[in-house]
Write an enzyme that holds these catalytic residues in place. Structure first.
Site, PDB file in Angstrom:
ATOM      1  N   ASP A 105      16.821  31.813  23.021  1.00 24.25           N
ATOM      2  CA  ASP A 105      16.465  32.989  22.546  1.00 24.25           C
ATOM      3  C   ASP A 105      17.419  32.792  21.518  1.00 24.25           C
ATOM      4  O   ASP A 105      18.653  32.773  21.934  1.00 24.25           O
ATOM      5  CB  ASP A 105      16.160  33.770  23.737  1.00 24.25           C
ATOM      6  CG  ASP A 105      15.939  34.724  23.489  1.00 24.25           C
ATOM      7  OD1 ASP A 105      15.685  35.130  22.570  1.00 24.25           O
ATOM      8  OD2 ASP A 105      15.990  35.447  24.605  1.00 24.25           O
ATOM      9  N   TRP A 116      21.996  35.787  16.447  1.00 24.75           N
ATOM     10  CA  TRP A 116      23.072  35.202  15.616  1.00 24.75           C
ATOM     11  C   TRP A 116      22.584  35.393  14.108  1.00 24.75           C
ATOM     12  O   TRP A 116      23.709  35.834  13.497  1.00 24.75           O
ATOM     13  CB  TRP A 116      22.211  33.255  15.496  1.00 24.75           C
ATOM     14  CG  TRP A 116      23.774  33.129  15.620  1.00 24.75           C
ATOM     15  CD1 TRP A 116      24.948  32.094  15.653  1.00 24.75           C
ATOM     16  CD2 TRP A 116      23.708  32.166  13.991  1.00 24.75           C
ATOM     17  NE1 TRP A 116      25.004  31.460  14.858  1.00 24.75           N
ATOM     18  CE2 TRP A 116      24.542  31.472  14.434  1.00 24.75           C
ATOM     19  CE3 TRP A 116      22.439  32.492  12.836  1.00 24.75           C
ATOM     20  CZ2 TRP A 116      25.000  30.902  12.496  1.00 24.75           C
ATOM     21  CZ3 TRP A 116      22.748  31.594  11.771  1.00 24.75           C
ATOM     22  CH2 TRP A 116      24.100  30.687  11.470  1.00 24.75           C
ATOM     23  N   HIS A 167      16.313  30.556  12.250  1.00 23.14           N
ATOM     24  CA  HIS A 167      15.588  30.246  13.022  1.00 23.14           C
ATOM     25  C   HIS A 167      15.378  28.531  12.545  1.00 23.14           C
ATOM     26  O   HIS A 167      16.091  27.643  13.500  1.00 23.14           O
ATOM     27  CB  HIS A 167      14.182  30.298  12.700  1.00 23.14           C
ATOM     28  CG  HIS A 167      13.468  31.746  13.251  1.00 23.14           C
ATOM     29  ND1 HIS A 167      13.801  31.904  14.657  1.00 23.14           N
ATOM     30  CD2 HIS A 167      13.037  32.555  13.038  1.00 23.14           C
ATOM     31  CE1 HIS A 167      13.101  32.476  14.902  1.00 23.14           C
ATOM     32  NE2 HIS A 167      12.582  33.312  13.862  1.00 23.14           N
ATOM     33  N   SER A 178       5.873  31.254  21.850  1.00 30.18           N
ATOM     34  CA  SER A 178       4.956  31.695  22.863  1.00 30.18           C
ATOM     35  C   SER A 178       4.221  32.556  22.484  1.00 30.18           C
ATOM     36  O   SER A 178       4.331  32.638  21.395  1.00 30.18           O
ATOM     37  CB  SER A 178       5.865  32.547  23.675  1.00 30.18           C
ATOM     38  OG  SER A 178       5.960  33.612  22.869  1.00 30.18           O
ATOM     39  N   GLU A 222       2.963  34.816  23.124  1.00 32.05           N
ATOM     40  CA  GLU A 222       3.086  36.063  22.753  1.00 32.05           C
ATOM     41  C   GLU A 222       4.107  36.329  21.358  1.00 32.05           C
ATOM     42  O   GLU A 222       4.015  37.296  20.838  1.00 32.05           O
ATOM     43  CB  GLU A 222       4.453  37.063  23.638  1.00 32.05           C
ATOM     44  CG  GLU A 222       2.995  37.152  24.958  1.00 32.05           C
ATOM     45  CD  GLU A 222       2.896  36.027  25.587  1.00 32.05           C
ATOM     46  OE1 GLU A 222       3.988  35.058  25.827  1.00 32.05           O
ATOM     47  OE2 GLU A 222       2.007  35.833  25.989  1.00 32.05           O
ATOM     48  N   TRP A 262       2.804  35.652  18.497  1.00 33.52           N
ATOM     49  CA  TRP A 262       1.667  36.010  17.716  1.00 33.52           C
ATOM     50  C   TRP A 262       1.872  37.439  16.897  1.00 33.52           C
ATOM     51  O   TRP A 262       1.403  37.653  16.002  1.00 33.52           O
ATOM     52  CB  TRP A 262       0.545  35.854  17.981  1.00 33.52           C
ATOM     53  CG  TRP A 262      -0.108  34.091  18.337  1.00 33.52           C
ATOM     54  CD1 TRP A 262      -0.241  33.620  19.485  1.00 33.52           C
ATOM     55  CD2 TRP A 262      -0.174  33.675  16.750  1.00 33.52           C
ATOM     56  NE1 TRP A 262      -0.113  32.652  19.440  1.00 33.52           N
ATOM     57  CE2 TRP A 262      -0.588  32.233  17.494  1.00 33.52           C
ATOM     58  CE3 TRP A 262      -0.370  33.904  15.629  1.00 33.52           C
ATOM     59  CZ2 TRP A 262      -1.001  31.045  17.040  1.00 33.52           C
ATOM     60  CZ3 TRP A 262      -1.197  32.478  14.881  1.00 33.52           C
ATOM     61  CH2 TRP A 262      -1.173  31.341  15.694  1.00 33.52           C
ATOM     62  N   LEU A 287      14.271   9.352  27.178  1.00 33.06           N
ATOM     63  CA  LEU A 287      13.911  11.092  27.111  1.00 33.06           C
ATOM     64  C   LEU A 287      12.337  11.012  27.128  1.00 33.06           C
ATOM     65  O   LEU A 287      12.202  11.362  26.005  1.00 33.06           O
ATOM     66  CB  LEU A 287      14.972  11.433  26.357  1.00 33.06           C
ATOM     67  CG  LEU A 287      14.339  13.629  26.157  1.00 33.06           C
ATOM     68  CD1 LEU A 287      15.756  14.039  27.481  1.00 33.06           C
ATOM     69  CD2 LEU A 287      15.559  14.105  25.372  1.00 33.06           C
ATOM     70  N   ARG A 317      18.552  29.759  29.514  1.00 36.06           N
ATOM     71  CA  ARG A 317      17.612  31.205  28.498  1.00 36.06           C
ATOM     72  C   ARG A 317      18.890  31.505  28.053  1.00 36.06           C
ATOM     73  O   ARG A 317      20.058  31.743  28.400  1.00 36.06           O
ATOM     74  CB  ARG A 317      17.041  32.047  29.420  1.00 36.06           C
ATOM     75  CG  ARG A 317      16.716  33.132  27.668  1.00 36.06           C
ATOM     76  CD  ARG A 317      16.103  34.048  28.519  1.00 36.06           C
ATOM     77  NE  ARG A 317      15.929  35.243  27.474  1.00 36.06           N
ATOM     78  CZ  ARG A 317      14.519  35.610  27.069  1.00 36.06           C
ATOM     79  NH1 ARG A 317      13.354  35.375  28.233  1.00 36.06           N
ATOM     80  NH2 ARG A 317      13.638  36.523  25.915  1.00 36.06           N
ATOM     81  N   LEU A 319      12.586  34.914  32.230  1.00 38.95           N
ATOM     82  CA  LEU A 319      11.309  34.127  32.046  1.00 38.95           C
ATOM     83  C   LEU A 319      10.425  34.812  31.218  1.00 38.95           C
ATOM     84  O   LEU A 319      10.417  32.762  30.247  1.00 38.95           O
ATOM     85  CB  LEU A 319      11.086  33.801  33.504  1.00 38.95           C
ATOM     86  CG  LEU A 319      11.993  33.132  34.503  1.00 38.95           C
ATOM     87  CD1 LEU A 319      10.853  32.628  35.706  1.00 38.95           C
ATOM     88  CD2 LEU A 319      12.396  32.007  33.851  1.00 38.95           C
ATOM     89  N   GLU A 356      17.048  26.196  39.523  1.00 43.60           N
ATOM     90  CA  GLU A 356      18.187  26.780  38.835  1.00 43.60           C
ATOM     91  C   GLU A 356      18.118  27.961  37.849  1.00 43.60           C
ATOM     92  O   GLU A 356      17.751  27.246  36.383  1.00 43.60           O
ATOM     93  CB  GLU A 356      19.533  26.416  39.460  1.00 43.60           C
ATOM     94  CG  GLU A 356      19.557  25.537  40.283  1.00 43.60           C
ATOM     95  CD  GLU A 356      19.764  26.521  41.866  1.00 43.60           C
ATOM     96  OE1 GLU A 356      20.659  27.488  41.220  1.00 43.60           O
ATOM     97  OE2 GLU A 356      19.269  26.294  42.557  1.00 43.60           O
TER      98      GLU A 356
HETATM   99  C1  FPP Z   1      13.809  32.807  19.909  1.00 42.38           C
HETATM  100  O1  FPP Z   1      14.431  33.631  19.482  1.00 42.38           O
HETATM  101  C2  FPP Z   1      13.801  31.717  19.127  1.00 42.38           C
HETATM  102  C3  FPP Z   1      12.104  31.508  19.008  1.00 42.38           C
HETATM  103  C4  FPP Z   1      10.605  32.915  18.692  1.00 42.38           C
HETATM  104  C5  FPP Z   1      12.029  30.540  17.971  1.00 42.38           C
HETATM  105  C6  FPP Z   1      12.567  29.206  18.778  1.00 42.38           C
HETATM  106  C7  FPP Z   1      12.347  28.168  17.711  1.00 42.38           C
HETATM  107  C8  FPP Z   1      13.299  27.158  17.381  1.00 42.38           C
HETATM  108  C9  FPP Z   1      14.635  27.089  17.998  1.00 42.38           C
HETATM  109  C10 FPP Z   1      13.256  26.519  16.032  1.00 42.38           C
HETATM  110  C11 FPP Z   1      11.899  25.455  16.128  1.00 42.38           C
HETATM  111  C12 FPP Z   1      11.833  24.163  17.365  1.00 42.38           C
HETATM  112  C13 FPP Z   1      11.550  23.266  16.851  1.00 42.38           C
HETATM  113  C14 FPP Z   1      11.126  22.665  17.936  1.00 42.38           C
HETATM  114  C15 FPP Z   1      11.134  22.836  15.643  1.00 42.38           C
HETATM  115  P1  FPP Z   1      14.246  35.049  18.680  1.00 42.38           P
HETATM  116  O2  FPP Z   1      13.965  34.486  16.906  1.00 42.38           O
HETATM  117  O3  FPP Z   1      13.705  36.063  20.040  1.00 42.38           O
HETATM  118  O4  FPP Z   1      15.751  36.219  18.510  1.00 42.38           O
HETATM  119  P2  FPP Z   1      16.398  37.438  18.890  1.00 42.38           P
HETATM  120  O5  FPP Z   1      15.785  37.503  20.277  1.00 42.38           O
HETATM  121  O6  FPP Z   1      17.664  37.609  18.346  1.00 42.38           O
HETATM  122  O7  FPP Z   1      15.744  38.003  17.466  1.00 42.38           O
END
Ligand code: FPP
Length: 249
Positions: free
Chosen positions: A23, A28, A40, A68, A70, A72, A134, A191, A198, A210
């Site tokens: 997250d 960032w 991203h 997730s 959600e 979408w 892994l 997280r 969660l 944990e």
């Molecule tokens: C949450 O940050 C992150 C996501 C919804 C996407 C996670 C995707 C990646 C880390 C890159 C792709 C990974 C793979 C394995 C292909 P956010 O956008 O919700 O951040 P915010 O809460 O600060 O807005």
């Protein structure tokens, strides 16, 4: 790779399964005046660091919450970008993962995904199926409630068709119908970004995990953050509802 000097991450206390809610990509980026998509993109680099660190420390399973059910609800362009990143990740990294003996598995509802993504995911799983290092589990279009509902539906269909008796449905029967049936429950759920929830991730499987909420955004998650998480885990006493404390067991 050589084991690190850090004493708290000695082999016996390494979690077998680490699951991560990645997250904070957007925050960032915003904090640096960059676009969310740049966040991203940098998040994908942190994915590579997490895979490397998991291999280095001998973690058996690494599950990453990549999209997730959600997500979408995000703007269509961001959704498209996240799908593009998954494509890119598989196209660019699959050969390396395979060379490094990594087995790739995907959990989540694939039916709603575009045919080309489904076939890339199938390809990644098939190519790496016999690998013994892994296990990298990508949770894509994943939502725990949807996963549990699908598992219950499949059991109900078997009961209706007379293949199993309702009395035979116990925890093991339900767990065996979840997408995660092939792996142990997570020992450690991390997280990033400081949020403490969660968000519909591995709700059944995390019953005794944990939980670790780290105050950094996902693109900043590097080897040092991974070591920090392992150290925190090693200090936890896991009791699984019982009394005997087993440190990091
Ligand atoms: C949450 O940050 C992150 C996501 C919804 C996407 C996670 C995707 C990646 C880390 C890159 C792709 C990974 C793979 C394995 C292909 P956010 O956008 O919700 O951040 P915010 O809460 O600060 O807005």
């Amino acid at each position: 790779m050589a084991a690190p000097a850090d004493s708290a991450v000695a082999a016996p206390k390494i979690p077998r399964h680490v699951a991560i809610i990645m997250d904070g990509n957007g925050r960032w980026a915003q904090g640096r005046g960059l676009s969310r998509t740049e966040g991203h993109r940098r998040g994908m680099e942190a994915v590579r660091a997490a895979v490397e660190a998991s291999r280095e420390f001998g973690v058996g399973y690494l599950t990453l919450f990549s999209f997730s059910s959600e997500n979408w609800a995000r703007p269509p362009l961001e959704v498209q970008f996240l799908f593009g990143l998954l494509r890119l990740f598989i196209q660019r990294d699959l050969a390396d993962l395979h060379r490094n003996n990594v087995r790739v598995r995907v959990i989540g509802n694939r039916i709603a995904l575009a045919a080309d993504i489904r076939s890339l995911l199938d390809q990644a799983e098939t190519l790496t199926a016999a690998n013994t290092g892994l296990c990298l589990v990508i949770a894509f279009n994943y939502g725990a409630r949807e996963e549990i509902a699908r598992a219950v539906r499949s059991l109900a269909q078997d009961v209706a068709a007379g293949r199993i008796k309702a009395e035979a449905i116990d925890e093991a029967a339900l767990a065996s119908r979840l997408d995660t049936a092939f792996m142990p429950d997570p020992d450690l759920v991390i997280r990033t970004s400081g949020e403490m929830r969660l968000s519909n991730f591995l709700l059944w499987q995390a019953a005794y995990s944990e939980l670790l909420f780290m105050p950094l955004y996902w693109p900043d998650f590097d080897r040092a953050a991974f070591v920090e998480a392992l150290e925190q885990y090693a200090q936890r006493a896991r009791r699984f509802g019982g009394l005997a404390a087993r440190r990091g067991a």
